[in-house]
Design a protein around this motif. Structure first.
Motif, PDB file in Angstrom:
ATOM      1  N   LYS A 157       0.062 -42.224   2.060  1.00 56.47           N
ATOM      2  CA  LYS A 157      -1.000 -42.099   2.941  1.00 56.47           C
ATOM      3  C   LYS A 157      -2.322 -42.846   2.710  1.00 56.47           C
ATOM      4  O   LYS A 157      -2.795 -43.569   3.192  1.00 56.47           O
ATOM      5  N   ILE A 158      -2.684 -42.816   1.283  1.00 54.65           N
ATOM      6  CA  ILE A 158      -3.761 -43.633   0.825  1.00 54.65           C
ATOM      7  C   ILE A 158      -3.477 -44.858   0.927  1.00 54.65           C
ATOM      8  O   ILE A 158      -4.321 -45.738   1.157  1.00 54.65           O
ATOM      9  N   ALA A 159      -2.196 -45.530   0.614  1.00 52.65           N
ATOM     10  CA  ALA A 159      -2.005 -46.846   0.553  1.00 52.65           C
ATOM     11  C   ALA A 159      -2.056 -47.494   1.929  1.00 52.65           C
ATOM     12  O   ALA A 159      -2.690 -48.449   2.323  1.00 52.65           O
ATOM     13  N   ALA A 160      -1.518 -46.597   3.052  1.00 57.19           N
ATOM     14  CA  ALA A 160      -1.870 -47.164   4.071  1.00 57.19           C
ATOM     15  C   ALA A 160      -3.079 -47.225   4.736  1.00 57.19           C
ATOM     16  O   ALA A 160      -3.360 -48.212   5.615  1.00 57.19           O
ATOM     17  N   ARG A 161      -4.032 -46.359   4.253  1.00 62.51           N
ATOM     18  CA  ARG A 161      -5.313 -46.088   4.894  1.00 62.51           C
ATOM     19  C   ARG A 161      -5.882 -47.545   4.053  1.00 62.51           C
ATOM     20  O   ARG A 161      -6.675 -48.123   4.683  1.00 62.51           O
ATOM     21  N   LEU A 186      -4.902 -50.709   5.860  1.00 55.06           N
ATOM     22  CA  LEU A 186      -5.638 -50.858   7.136  1.00 55.06           C
ATOM     23  C   LEU A 186      -6.928 -51.376   7.093  1.00 55.06           C
ATOM     24  O   LEU A 186      -7.348 -52.162   7.626  1.00 55.06           O
ATOM     25  N   ARG A 187      -7.797 -51.182   6.035  1.00 52.18           N
ATOM     26  CA  ARG A 187      -9.045 -51.563   5.759  1.00 52.18           C
ATOM     27  C   ARG A 187      -9.105 -53.053   5.265  1.00 52.18           C
ATOM     28  O   ARG A 187      -9.925 -53.872   5.543  1.00 52.18           O
ATOM     29  N   ALA A 188      -8.034 -53.368   4.418  1.00 52.61           N
ATOM     30  CA  ALA A 188      -7.883 -54.698   3.901  1.00 52.61           C
ATOM     31  C   ALA A 188      -7.417 -55.776   4.988  1.00 52.61           C
ATOM     32  O   ALA A 188      -7.509 -56.856   5.057  1.00 52.61           O
TER      33      ALA A 188
END
Length: 72
Positions: free
Chosen positions: A56-60, A63-65
């Motif tokens: 979940k942290i990697a997906a967030r 998305l920001r990148a």
């Protein structure tokens, strides 16, 4: 270690087809989802939440990148 194993030769290798031990940690009542099992299924939710946290942290982060207007 103690106990018995059953093996069958198959395609040049030995395949374990059964095992048993008086000191085994396997408990059928914990490993089944049948009625009468002893494992509290509600406990799985916490494990899943913790285990999936890094995804979940990697997906967030991903998305920001992502550049605006340029979906991956």
């Amino acid at each position: 270690m103690n106990g018995d194993i059953r093996m069958t030769p198959h395609a040049g290798r030995a395949v374990v087809t059964g095992r048993r031990s008086e000191s085994s940690l396997y408990d059928f009542d914990l490993a089944t989802y049948d009625t009468g099992d002893t494992f509290d299924q509600a406990a799985a939710k916490g494990f899943i939440d913790i285990h999936s946290l890094s995804s979940k942290i990697a997906a967030r982060r991903d998305l920001r990148a992502e550049p605006a207007g340029n979906p991956a």
